[in-house]
Scaffold this motif. Structure first.
Motif, PDB file in Angstrom:
ATOM      1  N   TYR A  73      69.641   2.028 101.569  1.00  0.00           N
ATOM      2  CA  TYR A  73      68.821   1.665 100.548  1.00  0.00           C
ATOM      3  C   TYR A  73      69.352   2.393  99.082  1.00  0.00           C
ATOM      4  CZ  TYR A  73      65.393  -0.367 103.425  1.00  0.00           C
ATOM      5  OH  TYR A  73      64.676  -1.377 104.388  1.00  0.00           O
ATOM      6  N   LEU A  74      69.468   1.972  98.062  1.00  0.00           N
ATOM      7  CA  LEU A  74      69.913   2.578  96.972  1.00  0.00           C
ATOM      8  C   LEU A  74      68.693   3.586  96.476  1.00  0.00           C
ATOM      9  CD1 LEU A  74      71.572  -0.500  94.922  1.00  0.00           C
ATOM     10  CD2 LEU A  74      72.630   1.341  96.093  1.00  0.00           C
ATOM     11  N   LYS A  75      67.608   3.484  96.986  1.00  0.00           N
ATOM     12  CA  LYS A  75      66.749   4.462  96.224  1.00  0.00           C
ATOM     13  C   LYS A  75      66.826   5.905  97.132  1.00  0.00           C
ATOM     14  CE  LYS A  75      63.370   1.437  94.170  1.00  0.00           C
ATOM     15  NZ  LYS A  75      61.898   0.643  94.236  1.00  0.00           N
ATOM     16  N   GLY A  76      67.634   5.665  98.335  1.00  0.00           N
ATOM     17  CA  GLY A  76      67.756   6.720  99.320  1.00  0.00           C
ATOM     18  C   GLY A  76      66.611   6.910 100.129  1.00  0.00           C
ATOM     19  N   GLY A  77      67.020   7.743 101.233  1.00  0.00           N
ATOM     20  CA  GLY A  77      66.095   8.153 102.297  1.00  0.00           C
ATOM     21  C   GLY A  77      66.385   7.316 103.568  1.00  0.00           C
ATOM     22  N   LYS A  78      66.728   6.065 103.230  1.00  0.00           N
ATOM     23  CA  LYS A  78      67.145   5.299 104.585  1.00  0.00           C
ATOM     24  C   LYS A  78      68.537   4.754 104.646  1.00  0.00           C
ATOM     25  CE  LYS A  78      62.549   3.442 104.872  1.00  0.00           C
ATOM     26  NZ  LYS A  78      61.773   2.164 104.820  1.00  0.00           N
ATOM     27  N   GLY A  79      69.251   4.725 105.594  1.00  0.00           N
ATOM     28  CA  GLY A  79      70.712   4.375 105.665  1.00  0.00           C
ATOM     29  C   GLY A  79      71.414   5.134 106.603  1.00  0.00           C
ATOM     30  N   SER A  80      72.498   4.646 106.803  1.00  0.00           N
ATOM     31  CA  SER A  80      73.466   5.532 107.668  1.00  0.00           C
ATOM     32  C   SER A  80      74.964   5.013 107.307  1.00  0.00           C
ATOM     33  CB  SER A  80      73.336   5.047 109.030  1.00  0.00           C
ATOM     34  OG  SER A  80      73.727   3.937 109.344  1.00  0.00           O
ATOM     35  N   ILE A  81      75.923   6.043 107.936  1.00  0.00           N
ATOM     36  CA  ILE A  81      77.202   5.833 107.567  1.00  0.00           C
ATOM     37  C   ILE A  81      77.913   4.754 108.592  1.00  0.00           C
ATOM     38  CG2 ILE A  81      79.523   7.029 108.021  1.00  0.00           C
ATOM     39  CD1 ILE A  81      77.858   8.124 105.693  1.00  0.00           C
ATOM     40  N   VAL A  82      77.169   4.542 109.892  1.00  0.00           N
ATOM     41  CA  VAL A  82      77.213   3.510 110.643  1.00  0.00           C
ATOM     42  C   VAL A  82      77.118   2.238 109.948  1.00  0.00           C
ATOM     43  CG1 VAL A  82      76.938   2.165 112.989  1.00  0.00           C
ATOM     44  CG2 VAL A  82      77.129   4.824 112.604  1.00  0.00           C
ATOM     45  N   GLY A  83      75.950   2.097 109.356  1.00  0.00           N
ATOM     46  CA  GLY A  83      75.643   0.938 108.359  1.00  0.00           C
ATOM     47  C   GLY A  83      76.686   0.494 107.555  1.00  0.00           C
ATOM     48  N   THR A  84      77.276   1.491 106.800  1.00  0.00           N
ATOM     49  CA  THR A  84      78.413   1.206 105.793  1.00  0.00           C
ATOM     50  C   THR A  84      79.643   0.709 106.566  1.00  0.00           C
ATOM     51  OG1 THR A  84      77.513   3.025 104.428  1.00  0.00           O
ATOM     52  CG2 THR A  84      79.627   2.349 104.040  1.00  0.00           C
ATOM     53  N   LEU A  85      79.779   1.288 107.707  1.00  0.00           N
ATOM     54  CA  LEU A  85      81.086   0.907 108.279  1.00  0.00           C
ATOM     55  C   LEU A  85      80.913  -0.700 108.773  1.00  0.00           C
ATOM     56  CD1 LEU A  85      83.846   1.619 109.808  1.00  0.00           C
ATOM     57  CD2 LEU A  85      82.323   1.948 111.924  1.00  0.00           C
ATOM     58  N   ILE A  86      79.734  -0.845 109.121  1.00  0.00           N
ATOM     59  CA  ILE A  86      79.369  -2.415 109.575  1.00  0.00           C
ATOM     60  C   ILE A  86      79.436  -3.200 108.335  1.00  0.00           C
ATOM     61  CG2 ILE A  86      77.554  -3.938 110.376  1.00  0.00           C
ATOM     62  CD1 ILE A  86      76.702  -1.488 111.934  1.00  0.00           C
TER      63      ILE A  86
END
Lengths: 343, 345
Positions: free
Chosen positions: B271-284
């Motif tokens: 989420y560009l607003k922050g607080g939600k997300g993960s490095i694994v997500g970016t890898l995917i």
């Protein structure tokens, strides 16, 4: 209920996307098969076909590419060359990645138009290691890398700079004048060659022409206008008698910058290169004193003819050169049919 | 007597399936995984070369993903770092210039040191001065672009030790090149930091609710500095890798990196607003984007059409977010209700 709807909706969307994408792929495969069958039926059964990757830095997103590509594809169809065309948008890293893809696909040959001349050595080495011949189009390699390619087809970029300088020297005569110089994009070998061709010729043929300052552009009219405007401010309009532009779009930008100062561009010595749809009318109007004809269709077509000659063994041994003639275009011949602009 | 309210937390989290359900519900990569499966299916059907020449595909994923991994560190905190593309360019120029005068190791150190300075300036404007990170890093984007051109004398800087550069681009372990190995090393390092180290875990808290993070005693400013250093450092590393592999540093490099990096992070569910997300997500996300780009390149699809595909995937990633779906569904329901009411009248 609401929860399950929220879960279901993305699933339906994704499934639809998968179906559409798979459908596109299937349709594409069918189309390819059909066209291949048609070409086999209509063509000479004995004609050899070749798979070739064309690694280009531009495509239909630029004026030159819009007329370069159709001719390239037409000649490829005529000669039985199956082209896969990429466009790196002048990003050296992207082109390097595309080159890796091309080498992995093991085509019969690669046509390379370097995005950044300094950065193509690893691509050439990888192709050589895989035994894939490479020919270069439009912008030639630097001397140290030339041995890794089988040939070059395209404009004589140094010669174009020379021709533009010869027009400048001729119209200036013996007058002591000062000009500003607007080059192409940074690191682009065409820009560098044209720069060298122009400055070498001016130094040799008309040392009475002083180059006050030179700046790079990105080949576009808008940037050229901005850069020219800044250079005019820095040097003072009263100290500038002329402009050399590495391309007609750049010349058009420089002329717009002059006109924005309320002066008539026809009173200045201005030369360009390209004889484009933008530049040719300016020559006819007398605002641009001269340009150098460059045919994008010649460029695109001969890129395929050269790789075909290499693949069929029609040329071998020394590095093959197919250089486009650098025809000067001035008000005297600007409306002639044989120099009609193409891009 | 005091009334006590007992709140049952995670009533459904009993048993293996219950725990799995709760664990999955917490993750943000679901849509990224779904998109990855769709793209992988499409690619398998249309261009199997993407998988057979997997080292090339991994190279493309690493090209897009390296910068995106670093960028995710600031995105998790609800900040943006637009200067990564210029950091990549300027660090490449610094590395090559210094390496030509000394040696490559010193060149790499100089580039990484420069990235730390750049990151500190970015973080200072965001955390101390209080500037919006979009504006602060946009300014840095332009400043560094100019600096790269000035330092390089507006020419690509050729690496004198060309042989090293050529060797650097060759496979090191099996078919894996140093770029791919560095990419996975960076992924593991940032993933461990964000998920296992206290300071890293606090990134999500800073992005989720900054005031609450302050109130909880989290050193928010220090975390912002750390995030920008990670983002800038990884971008500089990408610049170093690119320059070594190409045997030259292009001062205009990175033109296509910025948007691709953001796209990878968004597709991965950040989420560009922050607080939600993960490095694994970016890898995917990077893997999805990289596979799609390689497939489209092999197909000879022109750039404008490629952009339509990538834009479509990006929109799909955003639209399939539950809150977006709720909004779309609500809007459609309201519209239909309105039409129904008008017809009824």
């Amino acid at each position: 209920m609401r929860k399950s709807r929220l879960v279901l909706a993305p699933a339906v969307l994704l499934s639809a996307a998968a179906l559409v994408l798979s459908g596109c792929a299937a349709e594409e495969a069918t189309t390819t098969e059909t066209s291949a069958a048609t070409s086999t039926d209509s063509g000479d059964a004995a004609a050899e076909t070749f798979d070739v990757y064309a690694l280009l830095p531009q495509g239909t997103d630029q004026a030159y590419g819009t007329t370069y590509l159709p001719e390239m594809e037409a000649v490829a169809a005529e000669l039985g060359v199956n082209l896969t065309i990429t466009n790196s948008q002048y990003d050296a890293d992207k082109q390097a990645s595309e080159c890796e893809i091309a080498v992995a696909a093991k085509p019969d040959g690669i046509i390379l138009w370097p995005a950044v001349g300094d950065a193509v050595r690893p691509c050439l080495e990888a192709a050589a290691a895989a035994g894939i011949p490479v020919t270069v189009t439009n912008s030639d390699l630097f001397d140290a890398d030339k041995a890794l390619s089988a040939g070059f087809s395209g404009p004589d970029t140094y010669g174009q700079g020379v021709a533009s300088a010869e027009i400048m020297c001729e119209i200036v005569g013996g007058a002591e004048i000062s000009i500003i110089q607007l080059n192409g994009s940074i690191g682009n070998s065409t820009a560098i060659d044209r720069d060298n061709g122009f400055t070498d010729t001016v130094a040799a043929n008309c040392p009475n022409v002083t180059i006050l300052d030179e700046q790079n552009t990105d080949w576009t009219k808008a940037t050229a206008q901005q850069v020219a405007s800044e250079m005019i401010t820095a040097q003072g309009l009263e100290n500038i008698d002329g402009i050399y532009a590495a391309d007609d779009s750049i010349a058009a930008g420089a002329i717009a910058a002059l006109e924005a100062r309320g002066v008539d561009a026809a009173d200045y010595f201005i030369t360009g290169i390209g004889n484009t749809f933008m530049g040719n009318p300016l020559v006819a109007e007398g605002k641009l004193d001269g340009t150098v004809f460059q045919s994008s269709s010649w460029d695109g077509g001969n890129a395929v003819r050269l790789i075909h000659s290499v693949l069929t063994g029609a040329v071998s041994g020394d590095r093959e050169l197919l250089l486009m003639p650098s025809v000067k275009v001035t008000a005297a011949n600007a409306t002639d049919a044989d120099v009609a602009p193409e891009w | 007597m005091t009334n006590q309210t007992v709140i049952k937390v995670g009533t459904g989290a009993t048993g293996f399936w219950g725990k799995l359900k709760v664990a999955l519900a917490r993750r943000t990569e679901g849509r990224g995984v779904a998109l990855f499966i769709v793209i992988a299916s499409f690619v398998t059907v249309s261009q199997p070369l993407v998988f057979t020449a997997y080292q090339v595909t991994l190279g493309r994923i690493a090209l897009i993903g390296l910068v995106a991994l670093g960028l995710t560190a600031v995105i998790l905190m609800g900040e943006l770092d637009l200067s990564v593309a210029s950091t990549l360019a300027v660090s490449g120029v610094i590395m090559t210039t210094v390496a030509n005068q000394t040696n490559i190791a010193i060149g790499i150190l100089a580039a990484l040191a420069a990235s730390v300075v750049i990151s500190l300036v970015n973080a200072y404007f965001v955390a101390i001065v209080g500037l919006n990170s979009f504006i602060a890093t946009l300014g840095m984007l332009f400043a560094l672009r100019g600096l790269a051109l000035v330092l390089s004398d507006e020419q690509p800087v050729k690496l004198e030790n060309t042989d090293f550069g050529i060797a650097f681009g060759q496979p090191l372990v099996g078919p894996l090149t140093p770029r791919i190995l560095i990419f996975f090393a960076v992924f593991i390092a940032i993933q461990v930091f964000v998920s296992r180290v206290k300071a890293g875990r606090e990134f999500l808290a800073v992005g989720g609710n900054r005031q609450a993070a302050y109130d909880a005693g989290i050193p928010v400013k220090r975390r912002i500095f750390t995030g920008f250093i990670i983002s800038g450092g990884v971008a500089a590393l990408a610049g170093v890798v690119n320059s070594l592999e190409r045997t030259a540093a292009d001062p205009t490099a990175g033109s296509t990196v910025l948007l691709a990096s953001f796209a990878a992070a968004i597709i991965g569910g950040n989420y560009l607003k922050g607080g939600k997300g993960s490095i694994v997500g970016t890898l995917i996300g990077a893997a999805s984007l990289g596979m799609l780009q390689v497939a489209l390149t092999i197909s000879g699809v022109q750039v404008p059409v490629q952009e339509i595909f990538i834009g479509g995937v990006l929109l799909l990633a955003v639209l399939t977010d539950p809150s977006s779906l709720r909004a779309v569904w609500g809007s459609i329901s309201t519209t239909f209700q309105g039409i129904k009411n008008s017809l009824a009248k």
